[in-house]
Design an enzyme around this catalytic site. Structure first.
Site, PDB file in Angstrom:
ATOM      1  N   LYS A 216       0.841  -1.196   0.000  1.00  0.00           N
ATOM      2  CA  LYS A 216       0.000   0.000   0.000  1.00  0.00           C
ATOM      3  C   LYS A 216       0.880   1.252   0.000  1.00  0.00           C
ATOM      4  O   LYS A 216       1.910   1.298   0.685  1.00  0.00           O
ATOM      5  CB  LYS A 216      -0.895  -0.028   1.246  1.00  0.00           C
ATOM      6  CG  LYS A 216      -1.920   1.100   1.329  1.00  0.00           C
ATOM      7  CD  LYS A 216      -2.812   0.940   2.576  1.00  0.00           C
ATOM      8  CE  LYS A 216      -3.867   2.024   2.679  1.00  0.00           C
ATOM      9  NZ  LYS A 216      -4.716   1.871   3.879  1.00  0.00           N
TER      10      LYS A 216
ATOM     11  N   SER B 220      -9.847   1.904   3.118  1.00  0.00           N
ATOM     12  CA  SER B 220      -8.965   2.647   2.254  1.00  0.00           C
ATOM     13  C   SER B 220      -7.963   1.800   1.473  1.00  0.00           C
ATOM     14  O   SER B 220      -7.427   2.234   0.471  1.00  0.00           O
ATOM     15  CB  SER B 220      -8.195   3.679   3.084  1.00  0.00           C
ATOM     16  OG  SER B 220      -7.316   3.037   3.984  1.00  0.00           O
TER      17      SER B 220
ATOM     18  N   SER C 186     -10.026  -0.446   7.354  1.00  0.00           N
ATOM     19  CA  SER C 186      -9.432  -0.298   6.012  1.00  0.00           C
ATOM     20  C   SER C 186      -8.710  -1.529   5.478  1.00  0.00           C
ATOM     21  O   SER C 186      -8.291  -1.537   4.320  1.00  0.00           O
ATOM     22  CB  SER C 186      -8.461   0.886   6.000  1.00  0.00           C
ATOM     23  OG  SER C 186      -9.171   2.091   5.982  1.00  0.00           O
TER      24      SER C 186
END
Lengths: 490, 95
Positions: free
Chosen positions: A80, A155, A179
């Site tokens: 990420k 997210s 998330s």
């Protein structure tokens, strides 16, 4: 195709020399070239660097290195865009970091590299991890591999979509209010949020420091256990990491959960719960009973206050953490005649709408005259929420809930209504406030369209071993995790 | 319970955040709704409840006071938008 394997499957193939790390990495890069134009899980990736790491892994394997020594040797794992990887860009899905390049590795990245992993790619995310749909990225939306008109969750939407689409073997994401678990549920993969303090946050760009944790996205529970084992442990560079021994998380994956007690919180039967999601979770509960678990109704009486508590604490901490993005030491700079004008212009131009909304809310709840009424009160309610869980864990070994109230929603469906978007995190947020561990695993599909449904398991502080055992027993006796989205090139 | 009004312009200034008039208007409406929702915390009696800052209480985390490797001067400046003479360059602060 080696990119379709699990982490443990690829490790076995590499050990038998059925496939090389270069071939496995090339298969991931080929899959990205084939499908990522539509999915857009990756903001960017450096294929040449990934292949160079793969060649080094192949040399190590040829020299006799084993997966017993280096459990991730030759395994491509994508990251990420909020975790620092030395020499790689880091943008947090934002314009404000400009062309920032990380000068050092996050602790989890050091650990992955030491375990032999091929660390590659920058996965798309909501800007600064603020969002539930990956629509808030400055680099465009990520689409759900199961239905390209829908969001992948957020997210960590890129992390979930990349694993679901077999663009990598596993990925890392972060979870502040759901998330990891929410996108894992919506994309049909396994996602684990460790207990607060289990994994070092050094090298993670902070959103809400008392809630953030880094965790794995994988194709099955065993892989989550393997990755968590590599990532965990106390770190002198993160004083909030906890000096708790790291067990072998794969050792407990026996399939035998007879006698374990699973709690069903009565407060989670809310009005907005989709009937198909409810049916899938009800079926999972029945399945657990057949596996020999004891099902117990429990109460978490302060559940209804979790979202309000979260949006005070998370925004307050974010407003302080994001003060560092001021155009002086790194990233975007919009010039001004004095420092204040430079800060205001830089931040106004660099941050997106959701980040601005949260900075304003967070600044407000901390501002003079409001701190006690909002922030301090929220920290006290947080104690009540945590106590609910600790009390429940006196009688049960884990808690079962849906991960999300609905399957993946349409792109654009909630983007103009921030409160509705926040309310979709109802089942995941309490876990971060309580600081406990949680995970999501596939437990079925909606009929039409066919979209994954996630089952959430919540465990005691540092109870990951039991949580993984419970998840593994369900997964291996049902097989939902083996279903793959149909992807056409483009 | 009526929600407090946020003076967005005032708070944006505290946060050193330039907003366009359109952004101010939109934020004002949205934050009104969110604050209205948050008001529900006032229903709870929190008398005598200790606030939680860290979910797993740790106390007095210290380390030995030793010199350890850190970023080189060059690495620390590498991402700077403007620099000169080994320093971050900023607008004039003192007249």
């Amino acid at each position: 195709m080696p990119n379709h394997l699990t982490l443990s499957g690829l490790a076995a193939s590499l050990a038998r020399r059925d496939v090389s790390a270069r071939e496995a990495t090339q298969a991931c890069l080929d899959q990205i070239a084939r499908v990522d134009g539509q999915i857009h899980a990756f903001i960017r990736h450096d294929g040449a660097d990934a292949l160079a790491q793969a060649d080094a892994a192949d040399l190590a394997l040829a020299a006799g290195a084993t997966h017993a020594q280096k459990p991730l040797l030759g395994i491509p794992i994508a990251i990420k865009d909020v975790l620092a990887v030395q020499g790689q860009p880091l943008q947090c899905g934002s314009k404000i970091l400009g062309e920032f390049v990380s000068p050092y590795d996050a602790t989890v990245i050091e650990k992955l590299k030491a375990a032999g992993a091929i660390v590659f790619g920058r996965l798309n995310m909501d800007e600064f991890a603020m969002g539930s749909s990956t629509e808030n990225s400055a680099f465009g939306v990520t689409r759900n591999p199961w239905d390209l008109s829908r969001i992948p969750g957020g997210s960590s939407g890129g992390s979930a979509a990349a694993v679901a689409a077999d663009e990598c073997l596993a990925s890392l994401g972060t979870d502040t209010g759901g998330s990891i678990r929410q996108p894992a549920a919506l994309c049909g993969c396994v996602g684990l949020k460790p207990t607060y303090g289990r994994v070092s946050r050094y090298g993670l760009v902070a959103f809400a420091s008392s809630l953030d944790q880094i965790g794995p996205f994988t194709k099955d529970v065993r892989d989550a256990a393997t990755l968590l084992g590599v990532m965990s442990g106390v770190d002198p560079r993160d004083s909030t990491s906890v000096p708790q021994p790291v067990p072998d998380y794969t050792a407990g994956l026996t399939g035998d959960i007879r006698g374990l007690k699973l709690g069903l919180p009565k407060e989670y039967l809310i009005g907005g719960l989709d009937p198909e999601v409810k049916a899938a979770v009800d079926a999972a509960v029945k399945h657990y009973a057949q596996l020999g678990a004891e099902i117990v109704e429990i109460s978490l009486p302060h559940t209804d206050y979790a979202i309000a508590t979260y949006y005070i604490i998370a925004t307050a901490e974010a407003s302080a953490n994001l003060a560092r993005f001021d155009g002086i030491r790194y990233g975007l700079r919009m010039e001004g005649s004095d420092p204040t004008e430079l800060y205001r212009r830089t931040r106004g131009a660099g941050f997106g709408a959701e980040v601005k909304r949260r900075i304003i809310l967070g600044t407000y709840v901390l501002s003079s005259g409001y701190h006690d009424a909002y922030y301090l009160r929220a920290q006290k309610v947080r104690t009540l929420i945590r106590n609910d869980f600790l009390k429940a864990f006196e009688t049960v070994d884990a808690i079962l809930t849906p991960t999300t109230p609905t399957a993946a929603f349409k792109i654009g469906e909630k983007s103009d209504d921030p409160l509705q978007m926040y309310l979709s995190d109802i089942f995941t947020i309490s876990c971060n406030l309580a600081g406990i561990c949680g995970m999501s695993l596939p437990c079925g599909f909606t009929q039409s369209p066919r979209l994954p449904i996630g089952l959430q398991l919540l465990g005691k502080p540092f109870g990951e071993e039991t949580l993984l055992k419970i998840a593994h027993a369900y997964e291996q006796s049902t097989g939902w995790h083996r279903e793959k989205p149909r992807l056409s090139p483009g | 319970m009526a929600a407090a009004e946020i003076n967005v312009q005032y708070v944006a200034n505290l946060a050193r955040l330039a907003l366009t008039p359109d952004e101010e208007k939109k934020l004002s409406a949205q934050l009104g709704g969110i604050l209205g929702y948050i008001e529900k915390l006032k229903e709870l009696d929190v008398t005598g409840v200790e606030p939680t800052a860290h979910a797993v209480p740790l106390v007095n985390v210290t380390r030995a006071d030793e010199v350890r490797p850190s970023l080189s001067h060059e690495d620390a400046l590498r991402n700077a938008p403007r620099q000169a003479g080994g320093l971050f360059l900023v607008p004039k602060i003192v007249e």
